[in-house]
Design a protein around this motif. Structure first.
Motif, short mmCIF file in Angstrom:
data_model
loop_
_atom_site.label_atom_id
_atom_site.label_comp_id
_atom_site.label_asym_id
_atom_site.label_seq_id
_atom_site.Cartn_x
_atom_site.Cartn_y
_atom_site.Cartn_z
N UNK A 39 0.83 -1.20 0.00
CA UNK A 39 0.00 0.00 0.00
C UNK A 39 0.87 1.25 0.00
N UNK A 40 1.89 1.28 0.87
CA UNK A 40 2.77 2.44 0.95
C UNK A 40 3.53 2.66 -0.36
N UNK A 41 4.01 1.58 -0.96
CA UNK A 41 4.78 1.70 -2.20
C UNK A 41 3.93 2.28 -3.34
N UNK A 42 2.66 1.92 -3.38
CA UNK A 42 1.78 2.41 -4.46
C UNK A 42 1.25 3.81 -4.20
N UNK A 43 1.14 4.19 -2.93
CA UNK A 43 0.43 5.43 -2.63
C UNK A 43 1.32 6.60 -2.22
N UNK A 48 8.51 4.82 -3.64
CA UNK A 48 8.41 4.32 -5.01
C UNK A 48 9.62 3.50 -5.42
N UNK A 49 10.81 3.88 -4.93
CA UNK A 49 12.03 3.19 -5.35
C UNK A 49 12.58 2.25 -4.27
N UNK A 50 11.74 1.91 -3.30
CA UNK A 50 12.14 1.03 -2.21
C UNK A 50 11.40 -0.30 -2.36
N UNK A 51 12.06 -1.40 -2.09
CA UNK A 51 11.41 -2.70 -2.21
C UNK A 51 10.37 -2.88 -1.12
N UNK A 52 9.34 -3.66 -1.42
CA UNK A 52 8.31 -3.91 -0.40
C UNK A 52 8.90 -4.66 0.79
N UNK A 53 9.89 -5.48 0.55
CA UNK A 53 10.52 -6.21 1.65
C UNK A 53 11.24 -5.26 2.60
N UNK A 116 9.16 5.03 8.77
CA UNK A 116 10.34 5.86 8.56
C UNK A 116 10.53 6.13 7.08
N UNK A 117 10.89 7.35 6.75
CA UNK A 117 11.14 7.72 5.36
C UNK A 117 12.58 7.36 5.01
N UNK A 118 12.80 6.64 3.92
CA UNK A 118 14.16 6.21 3.57
C UNK A 118 14.97 7.30 2.88
N UNK A 119 16.29 7.13 2.93
CA UNK A 119 17.23 7.95 2.16
C UNK A 119 17.11 9.44 2.44
N UNK A 120 16.98 9.80 3.72
CA UNK A 120 17.02 11.21 4.12
C UNK A 120 18.10 11.36 5.18
#
Length: 326
Positions: A39-43, A48-53, A116-120
């Motif tokens: 859900x997070x990856x699609x919305x 968007x560029x992070x794997x669901x795993x 958590x938001x990645x890559x910040x």
């Protein structure tokens, strides 16, 4: 009161109970970290560029302040998983997700968690609320209710995440609304509502993180959702489909979406399918609204009481009641 009327009341209560159990099973299933990750990856663009795993294993977490108040797990994360599959046992529990205001009453969230938001450079966390709706056209606009929920998620941070004038500590909130049923022209769609800056004069621009604090996302499944090329829409549409068996759903979760079918997932999928079949059968035989109409006609229930049972306003119920008997 006649035995016939008693039977109708009993049928109404049984249908309401089955619907409540179905809703509870749906929340528990969607609250699996592995499903939340899709859900997070699609919305959200941030994933968007992070794997669901990675989202499931590393990013759906939450600060202790928030998790103590509204987010905790009733299933321990004890299963080792080295085969590359998502851990199906990790679930954000949907109990104690209440936001209480003396003046405004109680708001209960279906699912609430911190990610958590990645890559910040600095640690950034977002509070996410997910609501599961039967229809995208109830007796109110869903985006407005989403904004209300988001606003409550902001205001409830006072006293825990920030105090006094520490507004810079406010965490961004995202309210995601998953609508099972909708018309074909709105089916298989995702709409996002957010704050944006409009520079009306001059060239100065505020940092986005200082105003991008509430986002509302509406995901509409509908009949087209089961064949969508969006993973989250397709996953959710198949989960909620009344045309698929429990075994078909579990096979799809495992083989297409690489989600381990744990005992918990197996139980929730099976329960949803059993309850769904019963509700469909009941709807074909009698129809929940028709039962309420009959109870009103016989004077067993008032229009306001029946409307409350149906979860709609009295004016809308009265209109449907008149249409039914005209």
């Amino acid at each position: 009161m006649s035995q016939f009327v008693d039977s109708e009341i009993s049928q109404t209560l049984e249908a309401a109970g089955a619907e409540a159990r179905y809703d509870a099973a749906a929340r528990k299933l969607v609250a699996q970290k592995s499903i939340l990750a899709y859900i997070l990856k699609s919305s959200m663009d941030e994933f968007a560029d992070v794997s669901v795993k990675q989202i499931a294993d590393e990013l759906i977490d939450g600060s202790p302040q928030v998790s103590e108040a509204a987010v905790f797990q009733d299933v321990s994360d004890v299963l080792e998983n080295d085969n590359g599959q998502l851990n199906g046992s990790d679930r954000i529990h949907d109990m104690s997700t209440e936001d209480i205001s003396i003046l405004e009453g109680t708001v209960r969230y279906d699912i609430r968690f911190v990610v958590k938001i990645p890559d910040v450079e600095e640690k950034v966390e977002v509070i996410v609320n997910i609501e599961i709706q039967n229809s995208d056209r109830p007796n109110y606009p869903i985006p407005k209710r989403g904004i209300y929920y988001g606003s409550r998620l902001i205001s409830s941070q006072r006293g825990t995440i920030f105090k006094n004038q520490e507004y810079g500590k406010i965490k961004k909130v995202v309210s995601i609304w998953i609508c099972e049923n909708t018309s074909n022209n709105r089916s298989d769609s995702i709409n996002e509502y957010l704050f944006e800056e409009k520079c009306r004069r001059g060239s100065y621009h505020e940092k986005t993180e200082n105003f991008d604090l509430i986002r509302v996302i509406v995901m509409r499944l509908g009949s087209e959702g089961v064949k969508s090329d969006d993973n989250a829409i397709r996953l959710l549409s198949n989960i909620f489909s009344s045309n698929k068996t429990a075994d078909e759903k579990k096979k799809l979760l495992s083989e297409e979406f690489h989600i381990n079918i744990t005992e918990l997932i197996n139980e929730e999928v099976s329960q949803m399918c059993n309850l769904s079949a019963g509700l469909v059968k009941k709807g074909k035989e009698e129809g929940a609204m028709e039962v309420l109409f009959k109870l009103v006609k016989k004077g067993v229930l008032s229009i306001s009481a029946a409307a409350e049972e149906a979860g709609i306003s009295s004016s809308i119920f009265e209109q449907k009641y008149k249409e039914f008997y005209n």
